[in-house]
Design a protein around this motif. Structure first.
Motif, PDB file in Angstrom:
ATOM      1  N   ILE A  53      -4.518  -3.910   1.990  1.00 25.87           N
ATOM      2  CA  ILE A  53      -3.788  -4.944   2.889  1.00 25.87           C
ATOM      3  C   ILE A  53      -2.599  -5.250   2.318  1.00 25.87           C
ATOM      4  N   SER A  54      -2.311  -4.981   1.053  1.00 24.70           N
ATOM      5  CA  SER A  54      -1.018  -5.064   0.462  1.00 24.70           C
ATOM      6  C   SER A  54       0.056  -4.090   0.711  1.00 24.70           C
ATOM      7  N   VAL A  55      -0.318  -2.854   1.125  1.00 26.91           N
ATOM      8  CA  VAL A  55       0.309  -1.970   1.194  1.00 26.91           C
ATOM      9  C   VAL A  55       1.624  -1.925   2.601  1.00 26.91           C
ATOM     10  N   PRO A  56       0.767  -2.438   3.874  1.00 30.03           N
ATOM     11  CA  PRO A  56       1.659  -2.752   4.899  1.00 30.03           C
ATOM     12  C   PRO A  56       2.807  -3.976   4.356  1.00 30.03           C
ATOM     13  N   VAL A  57       2.470  -4.699   3.791  1.00 36.95           N
ATOM     14  CA  VAL A  57       3.169  -5.940   3.236  1.00 36.95           C
ATOM     15  C   VAL A  57       4.309  -5.274   2.693  1.00 36.95           C
ATOM     16  N   ILE A  58       4.129  -4.469   1.602  1.00 38.36           N
ATOM     17  CA  ILE A  58       5.016  -4.068   0.869  1.00 38.36           C
ATOM     18  C   ILE A  58       6.098  -3.116   1.447  1.00 38.36           C
ATOM     19  N   LEU A  59       5.675  -2.038   2.290  1.00 40.98           N
ATOM     20  CA  LEU A  59       6.305  -1.203   3.214  1.00 40.98           C
ATOM     21  C   LEU A  59       7.093  -1.596   4.069  1.00 40.98           C
ATOM     22  N   LEU A  60       6.648  -2.836   4.906  1.00 44.49           N
ATOM     23  CA  LEU A  60       7.275  -3.267   6.186  1.00 44.49           C
ATOM     24  C   LEU A  60       7.897  -4.661   5.533  1.00 44.49           C
ATOM     25  N   TYR A  61       8.017  -5.021   4.555  1.00 44.57           N
ATOM     26  CA  TYR A  61       8.831  -6.347   4.183  1.00 44.57           C
ATOM     27  C   TYR A  61      10.309  -6.147   4.796  1.00 44.57           C
ATOM     28  N   LEU A  62      10.906  -5.008   4.498  1.00 41.55           N
ATOM     29  CA  LEU A  62      12.401  -4.982   4.634  1.00 41.55           C
ATOM     30  C   LEU A  62      12.470  -4.989   6.178  1.00 41.55           C
ATOM     31  N   LEU A  63      11.740  -4.454   7.139  1.00 42.97           N
ATOM     32  CA  LEU A  63      11.724  -4.476   8.521  1.00 42.97           C
ATOM     33  C   LEU A  63      11.491  -5.953   9.041  1.00 42.97           C
ATOM     34  N   PHE A  64      10.600  -6.744   8.346  1.00 46.14           N
ATOM     35  CA  PHE A  64      10.468  -8.077   8.576  1.00 46.14           C
ATOM     36  C   PHE A  64      11.698  -8.656   8.334  1.00 46.14           C
ATOM     37  N   GLN A  65      12.229  -8.683   7.201  1.00 46.12           N
ATOM     38  CA  GLN A  65      13.494  -9.264   6.877  1.00 46.12           C
ATOM     39  C   GLN A  65      14.843  -9.312   7.579  1.00 46.12           C
ATOM     40  N   MET A  66      14.718  -7.997   8.405  1.00 48.72           N
ATOM     41  CA  MET A  66      15.678  -7.495   9.537  1.00 48.72           C
ATOM     42  C   MET A  66      15.285  -8.196  10.861  1.00 48.72           C
ATOM     43  N   ARG A  67      14.296  -8.671  10.815  1.00 56.29           N
ATOM     44  CA  ARG A  67      13.657  -9.255  11.974  1.00 56.29           C
ATOM     45  C   ARG A  67      13.454  -8.167  13.257  1.00 56.29           C
ATOM     46  N   VAL A  68      13.006  -6.887  12.699  1.00 53.98           N
ATOM     47  CA  VAL A  68      12.817  -6.081  13.607  1.00 53.98           C
ATOM     48  C   VAL A  68      11.235  -5.886  13.918  1.00 53.98           C
ATOM     49  N   LEU A  69      10.495  -6.487  12.878  1.00 54.79           N
ATOM     50  CA  LEU A  69       9.110  -6.353  12.965  1.00 54.79           C
ATOM     51  C   LEU A  69       8.665  -7.881  12.547  1.00 54.79           C
ATOM     52  N   GLY A  70       7.560  -8.406  13.355  1.00 55.66           N
ATOM     53  CA  GLY A  70       7.134  -9.557  13.253  1.00 55.66           C
ATOM     54  C   GLY A  70       5.947  -9.750  11.987  1.00 55.66           C
TER      55      GLY A  70
END
Length: 164
Positions: A53-70
């Motif tokens: 459950i941590s892997v997606p948070v770690i891998l996708l955090y940058l996209l979340f910061q860019m507001r590309v992914l919710g």
């Protein structure tokens, strides 16, 4: 495995109808994943659960910061990871992004302002590479922005990753 697809189908329907996936569905999926991991791996299942459950948070955090992914999309991937192995999760992530890319190309092909949107995307990428600072991605014509239910490519990518 069948239960996983029920969760993803419900998530896709919710996302299409309301623009988000309910935290209740994510929570039920996470609890189910924890139970399955513990049944399959005993006490080590807790480790596998927490890692997946941590892997997606770690891998996708940058996209979340860019507001590309919710945040809901990342939570959906975490729920997916709770029910799968690490290798299956990684394949699902890759295939889901390929499916999202294909869907985006179709939406872009139908968009009359595609060239302005592409120019802005290139400008944003160059600005990010030059400054090294993350700014929210706010495309032009935001009022005309379509809602992209990312849970649909997650469902399609999971089907492709697990069956093909």
């Amino acid at each position: 495995m069948v239960l996983l697809f029920y969760f993803l189908i419900f998530a896709a329907v919710q996302d299409i109808q309301s623009g988000k996936v309910s935290n209740r569905l994510i929570s039920i999926g996470l609890m189910t994943g924890l139970i399955f991991q513990v049944i399959e791996h005993r006490v080590c299942g807790i480790y596998f659960f927490l890692w997946n459950i941590s892997v997606p948070v770690i891998l996708l955090y940058l996209l979340f910061q860019m507001r590309v992914l919710g945040a809901g999309d990342i939570k959906l991937f975490s729920m997916l990871g709770s029910l799968l192995t690490f290798q299956e999760l990684c394949r699902c992530l890759i295939y889901a992004f390929f499916a999202a890319g294909a869907g985006s190309i179709l939406f872009l092909a139908a968009d009359k302002r595609r060239w302005q949107r592409l120019q802005y995307a290139v400008w944003y990428l160059l600005l990010f590479l030059h400054s090294g600072k993350i700014k929210p991605y706010e495309p032009p014509y935001k009022s005309e922005q379509f809602s992209f239910a990312f849970s649909v490519p997650v469902l399609a990518g999971t089907i492709a990753a697990l069956f093909f």
